[in-house]
Design a protein around this motif. Structure first.
Motif, PDB file in Angstrom:
ATOM      1  N   ALA A   1      41.418  38.465  31.805  1.00 33.95           N
ATOM      2  CA  ALA A   1      41.456  38.843  30.405  1.00 33.95           C
ATOM      3  C   ALA A   1      42.854  38.508  29.880  1.00 33.95           C
ATOM      4  CB  ALA A   1      41.141  40.323  30.233  1.00 33.95           C
ATOM      5  N   LYS A   2      43.117  38.831  28.663  1.00 31.08           N
ATOM      6  CA  LYS A   2      44.410  38.475  28.079  1.00 31.08           C
ATOM      7  C   LYS A   2      45.545  39.302  28.671  1.00 31.08           C
ATOM      8  CE  LYS A   2      46.533  37.439  23.662  1.00 31.08           C
ATOM      9  NZ  LYS A   2      46.342  37.385  22.211  1.00 31.08           N
ATOM     10  N   HIS A   3      45.343  40.608  28.815  1.00 27.73           N
ATOM     11  CA  HIS A   3      46.415  41.476  29.293  1.00 27.73           C
ATOM     12  C   HIS A   3      46.085  42.152  30.620  1.00 27.73           C
ATOM     13  CE1 HIS A   3      48.527  40.976  25.534  1.00 27.73           C
ATOM     14  NE2 HIS A   3      47.405  41.255  24.879  1.00 27.73           N
ATOM     15  N   ASN A   4      44.865  42.630  30.777  1.00 25.53           N
ATOM     16  CA  ASN A   4      44.470  43.366  31.979  1.00 25.53           C
ATOM     17  C   ASN A   4      43.363  42.622  32.710  1.00 25.53           C
ATOM     18  OD1 ASN A   4      46.182  45.643  31.422  1.00 25.53           O
ATOM     19  ND2 ASN A   4      44.729  46.200  29.823  1.00 25.53           N
ATOM     20  N   HIS A   5      43.473  42.585  34.038  1.00 25.41           N
ATOM     21  CA  HIS A   5      42.503  41.892  34.866  1.00 25.41           C
ATOM     22  C   HIS A   5      41.877  42.881  35.844  1.00 25.41           C
ATOM     23  CE1 HIS A   5      44.467  38.418  33.214  1.00 25.41           C
ATOM     24  NE2 HIS A   5      45.573  38.634  33.900  1.00 25.41           N
ATOM     25  N   VAL A   6      40.725  42.502  36.396  1.00 23.05           N
ATOM     26  CA  VAL A   6      40.033  43.312  37.399  1.00 23.05           C
ATOM     27  C   VAL A   6      39.694  42.411  38.579  1.00 23.05           C
ATOM     28  CG1 VAL A   6      38.006  44.731  37.887  1.00 23.05           C
ATOM     29  CG2 VAL A   6      39.004  44.749  35.603  1.00 23.05           C
ATOM     30  N   ALA A   7      39.991  42.910  39.788  1.00 24.12           N
ATOM     31  CA  ALA A   7      39.668  42.162  41.004  1.00 24.12           C
ATOM     32  C   ALA A   7      38.774  43.014  41.896  1.00 24.12           C
ATOM     33  CB  ALA A   7      40.938  41.779  41.746  1.00 24.12           C
ATOM     34  N   ARG A   8      37.912  42.340  42.632  1.00 24.36           N
ATOM     35  CA  ARG A   8      37.056  42.998  43.623  1.00 24.36           C
ATOM     36  C   ARG A   8      37.074  42.147  44.887  1.00 24.36           C
ATOM     37  NH1 ARG A   8      33.451  46.932  41.584  1.00 24.36           N
ATOM     38  NH2 ARG A   8      33.434  47.007  39.327  1.00 24.36           N
ATOM     39  N   ALA A   9      37.001  42.809  46.030  1.00 23.74           N
ATOM     40  CA  ALA A   9      37.010  42.107  47.312  1.00 23.74           C
ATOM     41  C   ALA A   9      35.651  42.236  47.984  1.00 23.74           C
ATOM     42  CB  ALA A   9      38.099  42.678  48.209  1.00 23.74           C
ATOM     43  N   PHE A  10      35.233  41.144  48.618  1.00 23.05           N
ATOM     44  CA  PHE A  10      33.950  41.090  49.309  1.00 23.05           C
ATOM     45  C   PHE A  10      34.146  40.470  50.692  1.00 23.05           C
ATOM     46  CE2 PHE A  10      33.264  40.750  44.793  1.00 23.05           C
ATOM     47  CZ  PHE A  10      32.244  41.655  44.552  1.00 23.05           C
ATOM     48  N   ASN A  11      33.298  40.876  51.630  1.00 23.54           N
ATOM     49  CA  ASN A  11      33.351  40.236  52.935  1.00 23.54           C
ATOM     50  C   ASN A  11      32.506  38.967  52.902  1.00 23.54           C
ATOM     51  OD1 ASN A  11      30.677  41.043  53.186  1.00 23.54           O
ATOM     52  ND2 ASN A  11      31.052  42.466  54.863  1.00 23.54           N
TER      53      ASN A  11
ATOM     54  N   GLN B   1      47.802  44.154  35.605  1.00 16.41           N
ATOM     55  CA  GLN B   1      48.213  43.558  34.337  1.00 16.41           C
ATOM     56  C   GLN B   1      48.673  42.122  34.525  1.00 16.41           C
ATOM     57  OE1 GLN B   1      51.061  46.190  32.574  1.00 16.41           O
ATOM     58  NE2 GLN B   1      49.493  47.653  31.960  1.00 16.41           N
ATOM     59  N   ASN B   2      48.755  41.432  33.415  1.00 13.49           N
ATOM     60  CA  ASN B   2      49.146  40.034  33.397  1.00 13.49           C
ATOM     61  C   ASN B   2      50.668  39.920  33.339  1.00 13.49           C
ATOM     62  OD1 ASN B   2      49.062  37.290  33.236  1.00 13.49           O
ATOM     63  ND2 ASN B   2      48.467  37.214  31.094  1.00 13.49           N
ATOM     64  N   ASP B   3      51.327  40.335  34.428  1.00 16.27           N
ATOM     65  CA  ASP B   3      52.777  40.202  34.529  1.00 16.27           C
ATOM     66  C   ASP B   3      53.160  40.158  36.012  1.00 16.27           C
ATOM     67  OD1 ASP B   3      52.577  42.849  35.406  1.00 16.27           O
ATOM     68  OD2 ASP B   3      53.453  43.695  33.595  1.00 16.27           O
ATOM     69  N   ASP B   4      54.460  40.078  36.279  1.00 12.04           N
ATOM     70  CA  ASP B   4      54.932  39.969  37.664  1.00 12.04           C
ATOM     71  C   ASP B   4      54.540  41.192  38.491  1.00 12.04           C
ATOM     72  OD1 ASP B   4      56.048  37.514  37.104  1.00 12.04           O
ATOM     73  OD2 ASP B   4      58.063  38.308  36.797  1.00 12.04           O
ATOM     74  N   ASN B   5      54.693  42.375  37.923  1.00 13.47           N
ATOM     75  CA  ASN B   5      54.323  43.588  38.651  1.00 13.47           C
ATOM     76  C   ASN B   5      52.825  43.639  38.926  1.00 13.47           C
ATOM     77  OD1 ASN B   5      56.923  44.605  38.846  1.00 13.47           O
ATOM     78  ND2 ASN B   5      56.785  45.676  36.885  1.00 13.47           N
ATOM     79  N   GLY B   6      52.040  43.175  37.984  1.00 13.73           N
ATOM     80  CA  GLY B   6      50.596  43.132  38.178  1.00 13.73           C
ATOM     81  C   GLY B   6      50.210  42.232  39.337  1.00 13.73           C
TER      82      GLY B   6
END
Length: 71
Positions: free
Chosen positions: A28-38, A51-56
């Motif tokens: 997304a523009k500012h916030n992203h979502v990740a999911r992990a799968f086997n 978030q869309n930055d270095d800390n994110g």
């Protein structure tokens, strides 16, 4: 070597083994979502909001490392 699209996809799928961690990210523009799968497509743990930055990015990497630690 050139392959048809279906062959490329089949090659990618066949390269996934029991030790592979698949991470899907919804950008997304500012916030992203990740999911992990086997390797079988079973979700591992909870989703990661970052978030869309270095800390994110650092948060995402730490989260992904935590997914692989339990293997």
């Amino acid at each position: 070597m050139k392959f048809k699209q279906s062959n490329k996809q089949n090659q990618r799928i066949s390269s996934i083994s029991e030790t592979t961690l698949v991470i899907g990210i919804d950008n997304a523009k500012h916030n992203h979502v990740a999911r992990a799968f086997n390797y079988r497509g079973i979700e591992l743990g909870k989703r990661c909001l970052f978030q869309n930055d270095d800390n994110g990015l650092l948060n995402l990497l730490a989260w992904a490392d935590g997914r692989t630690a339990g293997r």
